[in-house]
Design a protein around this motif. Sequence first.
Motif, PDB file in Angstrom:
ATOM      1  N   CYS A  67       9.197   5.433   2.454  1.00  0.00           N
ATOM      2  CA  CYS A  67       8.651   5.059   1.734  1.00  0.00           C
ATOM      3  C   CYS A  67       8.193   3.002   1.144  1.00  0.00           C
ATOM      4  O   CYS A  67       7.005   3.406   0.612  1.00  0.00           O
ATOM      5  CB  CYS A  67       9.615   4.862   0.392  1.00  0.00           C
ATOM      6  SG  CYS A  67      10.683   6.690  -0.307  1.00  0.00           S
ATOM      7  N   ALA A  68       8.323   2.602   2.078  1.00  0.00           N
ATOM      8  CA  ALA A  68       7.787   0.690   1.837  1.00  0.00           C
ATOM      9  C   ALA A  68       6.572   1.004   2.747  1.00  0.00           C
ATOM     10  O   ALA A  68       6.523  -0.174   2.755  1.00  0.00           O
ATOM     11  CB  ALA A  68       9.294   0.476   2.014  1.00  0.00           C
ATOM     12  N   ASP A  69       6.587   1.913   3.763  1.00  0.00           N
ATOM     13  CA  ASP A  69       6.107   2.311   4.537  1.00  0.00           C
ATOM     14  C   ASP A  69       4.134   2.078   4.033  1.00  0.00           C
ATOM     15  O   ASP A  69       3.507   3.634   3.750  1.00  0.00           O
ATOM     16  CB  ASP A  69       5.895   3.091   5.659  1.00  0.00           C
ATOM     17  CG  ASP A  69       4.276   2.853   6.728  1.00  0.00           C
ATOM     18  OD1 ASP A  69       3.054   2.189   6.128  1.00  0.00           O
ATOM     19  OD2 ASP A  69       4.846   3.611   8.360  1.00  0.00           O
ATOM     20  N   GLU A  70       3.669   1.628   3.719  1.00  0.00           N
ATOM     21  CA  GLU A  70       2.108   1.254   3.024  1.00  0.00           C
ATOM     22  C   GLU A  70       0.806   2.405   3.551  1.00  0.00           C
ATOM     23  O   GLU A  70      -0.096   2.644   3.237  1.00  0.00           O
ATOM     24  CB  GLU A  70       1.194   0.271   2.759  1.00  0.00           C
ATOM     25  CG  GLU A  70       2.404  -0.660   1.803  1.00  0.00           C
ATOM     26  CD  GLU A  70       1.875  -2.005   1.366  1.00  0.00           C
ATOM     27  OE1 GLU A  70       0.300  -2.449   2.989  1.00  0.00           O
ATOM     28  OE2 GLU A  70       1.998  -3.145   0.479  1.00  0.00           O
ATOM     29  N   HIS A  71       1.567   2.229   4.995  1.00  0.00           N
ATOM     30  CA  HIS A  71      -0.035   3.179   5.979  1.00  0.00           C
ATOM     31  C   HIS A  71       0.318   4.845   5.953  1.00  0.00           C
ATOM     32  O   HIS A  71      -0.188   5.382   6.204  1.00  0.00           O
ATOM     33  CB  HIS A  71       0.586   2.665   7.947  1.00  0.00           C
ATOM     34  CG  HIS A  71       0.032   1.371   7.898  1.00  0.00           C
ATOM     35  ND1 HIS A  71      -1.311   0.716   7.261  1.00  0.00           N
ATOM     36  CD2 HIS A  71       1.026   0.206   7.867  1.00  0.00           C
ATOM     37  CE1 HIS A  71      -0.911  -0.721   7.369  1.00  0.00           C
ATOM     38  NE2 HIS A  71       0.256  -0.925   7.854  1.00  0.00           N
ATOM     39  N   ARG A  72       1.409   5.331   5.258  1.00  0.00           N
ATOM     40  CA  ARG A  72       1.964   6.324   5.425  1.00  0.00           C
ATOM     41  C   ARG A  72       0.902   7.180   3.835  1.00  0.00           C
ATOM     42  O   ARG A  72       0.563   6.182   3.070  1.00  0.00           O
ATOM     43  CB  ARG A  72       2.802   6.492   4.887  1.00  0.00           C
ATOM     44  CG  ARG A  72       4.325   6.566   6.207  1.00  0.00           C
ATOM     45  CD  ARG A  72       5.189   6.725   6.066  1.00  0.00           C
ATOM     46  NE  ARG A  72       5.611   8.118   6.328  1.00  0.00           N
ATOM     47  CZ  ARG A  72       6.085   8.962   7.550  1.00  0.00           C
ATOM     48  NH1 ARG A  72       6.766   7.986   8.455  1.00  0.00           N
ATOM     49  NH2 ARG A  72       6.257  10.505   6.897  1.00  0.00           N
ATOM     50  N   HIS A  74       1.144   8.714   0.651  1.00  0.00           N
ATOM     51  CA  HIS A  74       2.181   8.199  -0.715  1.00  0.00           C
ATOM     52  C   HIS A  74       1.511   9.187  -1.779  1.00  0.00           C
ATOM     53  O   HIS A  74       2.158   9.353  -2.921  1.00  0.00           O
ATOM     54  CB  HIS A  74       2.023   7.075  -1.807  1.00  0.00           C
ATOM     55  CG  HIS A  74       2.337   6.255  -0.675  1.00  0.00           C
ATOM     56  ND1 HIS A  74       3.433   5.479  -1.055  1.00  0.00           N
ATOM     57  CD2 HIS A  74       2.887   5.601   0.991  1.00  0.00           C
ATOM     58  CE1 HIS A  74       4.380   4.784   0.068  1.00  0.00           C
ATOM     59  NE2 HIS A  74       3.938   4.637   1.091  1.00  0.00           N
TER      60      HIS A  74
END
Length: 193
Positions: A67-72, A74
């Motif tokens: 959830c915290a991964d900005e590269h995924r 969203h």
Amino acid sequence: MGGPEVDHLIALLAKLPGMGPRSARRAALKMLQQPEARMLPLTEAAQAVRPCADCGNLDSQDPCSICADEHRDHATICVVEGVGDLWALERARVYDGLYHVLGGTLSALSGIGPEDLSIHLLLSRIAEGGVTEVILALGATVDGAATAHWLTDQLRPTGVAVTRVGQGVPMGGALDVLDDGTLAAALRTRRAS
Ligand SMILES: [Zn+2]
């Protein structure tokens, strides 16, 4: 053999998946012979790991590292029954969106209703905005299909695209027996739910 504590440890280990009484005894012996190396890490992990408040994944940070991964991506949420399914998809590296762990499926027989699953949380995540697609990756069982159907009805008013993974994929913790190619194909061949 070694007193009630040893019997208790063996009994606990024997309840784990893939463990029989014999392998539980052997595992208990290994653990007791080197408790610092083999048992303390277990209690440390048990104390550090919590369910993610957003998606239900198990992680030592909250929100979890997915959830915290900005590269995924969203904008996409893949709904799975359990954390085992999430882990299988992550291991296969076939999906880069977010997840939502339902915690099971609806089951009239077992008395599991919508309030027993994290459905409210899923709806509130979608209500926050930014989500364009929800992928239902639920089990190819009667309960899994009924849950997917019910969720599709619940999600329709939100306007997000609701899709289902390709048929014939055993989910509900059974994903890890599939090879990565099959998992990738199941995601690629998803269709409107
Ligand atoms: Zn999370």
